[in-house]
Design an enzyme around this catalytic site. Structure first.
Site, PDB file in Angstrom:
ATOM      1  N   SER A   1      17.809  41.969  46.951  1.00  0.00           N
ATOM      2  CA  SER A   1      16.742  41.429  47.978  1.00  0.00           C
ATOM      3  C   SER A   1      17.035  40.186  48.395  1.00  0.00           C
ATOM      4  CB  SER A   1      15.709  41.517  46.888  1.00  0.00           C
ATOM      5  OG  SER A   1      14.558  40.931  47.469  1.00  0.00           O
TER       6      SER A   1
ATOM      7  N   TYR B   1       9.419  40.385  40.167  1.00  0.00           N
ATOM      8  CA  TYR B   1      10.384  41.046  41.050  1.00  0.00           C
ATOM      9  C   TYR B   1      11.391  40.233  41.236  1.00  0.00           C
ATOM     10  CZ  TYR B   1      11.939  43.260  45.240  1.00  0.00           C
ATOM     11  OH  TYR B   1      12.676  44.153  46.322  1.00  0.00           O
TER      12      TYR B   1
END
Length: 250
Positions: A142, A155
Site C-alpha cells: 500500500s 492498517y
C-alpha cells in the site's frame, strides 16, 4: 512475449470476490495461468472469466483471518491443481477510526487478516515452492507501507509489516529460485476506499496530488501482477512496485 506467458502455471489469489483481487485473477488468467480464487464470499465472477478464457478456475470460500484454517485452504488448492506456482496475497481489510479511539478488536482484526495471514500463507506456499525449486509470491502492499495515513493505525502497521515480510522472505528464499515481491497500489476505486470517495473534499485533494489526475482501477494493477508472476521478473526480488499514478513521486 514468452517472458510474460503464464501458460502451464497455477496461481492462488486471495481476496477475489471483487476489487483488486478479482482484477489480478482475471489478468493472470489472460496471461495464461489457471487460477484458484480464495475469498470469504463468492469469487464466481473471477472464476467464470478465467474459464471463458480457456483456463482452469476454482473457488474456495474461507475466512482467511482464521489462522487454523489456512493449512486446509492451501491443501485444498493443491488437491484441486496439483501445484501452486504463484501466490498473490491480496486479501485485506481496513478500519477507519482515530488512533485514540481505535479499538483492540479493530486492531487485531486488521493485523490478523492483513499481516498474519500473509506470513502464514506465504510460509505454506514457500515450503511447497522450495521443494519444487521455483515460485512467485506477490504481496499487495500500500502507499501506507511508506506513509502514516489518517485514522488507520492498524492498517498502516499491517502494510508496513507486509513490505517488511516481502523483503525478509526474499532474502531467505531467493537462492531456492523463489521471487517474493510486492505491489503498492495508489488510491484505487474499490470498496476499501468507499468512505474516502464519499468525502468529496478529501477525494478532490487526493486527486490533485496524483500526477495522472485520476484514481486507479483493478485493471491498472494487472500488468504489474503479470510481470511479477512471470519469468520476466526472475531477477527481481524483495522489491515493492508502486502502481500509483505517480503519487509517491509528487
Amino acid at each position: 512475449m514468452n517472458l510474460f506467458n503464464l501458460k502451464g502455471k497455477t496461481a492462488l489469489i486471495t481476496g477475489t470476490s471483487g476489487g483488486l483481487g478479482q482484477g489480478i485473477a482475471i489478468g493472470l488468467a489472460e496471461a495464461g495461468a489457471d487460477v484458484v480464487c480464495v475469498a470469504r464470499s463468492s469469487s464466481q465472477e473471477a472464476v467464470e472469466r478465467a474459464k471463458a478464457l480457456g483456463r482452469k478456475g476454482a473457488a474456495i470460500e474461507a475466512d482467511l483471518s482464521d489462522a487454523a484454517g489456512l493449512q486446509k485452504v492451501f491443501e485444498e488448492a493443491l488437491t484441486l491443481t496439483g501445484q501452486i506456482d504463484i501466490l498473490v496475497n491480496n486479501a485485506g481489510t481496513i478500519r477507519r477510526t482515530p488512533a485514540k479511539d481505535h479499538s483492540e478488536k479493530d486492531w487485531f482484526d486488521v493485523i490478523d487478516l492483513n499481516l498474519n495471514t500473509v506470513f502464514l500463507l506465504s510460509q505454506l506456499a514457500g515450503r511447497h515452492m522450495i521443494e519444487r525449486g521455483s515460485g512467485k509470491i506477490i504481496n499487495i502492499c500500500s502507499m501506507l507501507s511508506y506513509q502514516g495515513g489518517i485514522n488507520v493505525p492498524g492498517y498502516t502497521a499491517s502494510k508496513h509489516g507486509v513490505a517488511g515480510l516481502t523483503k525478509a522472505f526474499a532474502n531467505e528464499w531467493a537462492a531456492s529460485g523463489i521471487q517474493v515481491n510486492g505491489i503498492a497500489p495508489g488510491y484505487m476505486i474499490t470498496d476499501n476506499t468507499a468512505q474516502i470517495q464519499a468525502d468529496e473534499k478529501r477525494k478532490a485533494s487526493i486527486t490533485e496530488r496524483i500526477p495522472a489526475a485520476r484514481w486507479g482501477t483493478p485493471e491498472d494493477i494487472q500488468g504489474a501482477a503479470i510481470f511479477l508472476a512471470s519469468s520476466a521478473s526472475d531477477y527481481v526480488n524483495g522489491h515493492v512496485l508502486c502502481v500509483d499514478g505517480g503519487w509517491m513521486a509528487r
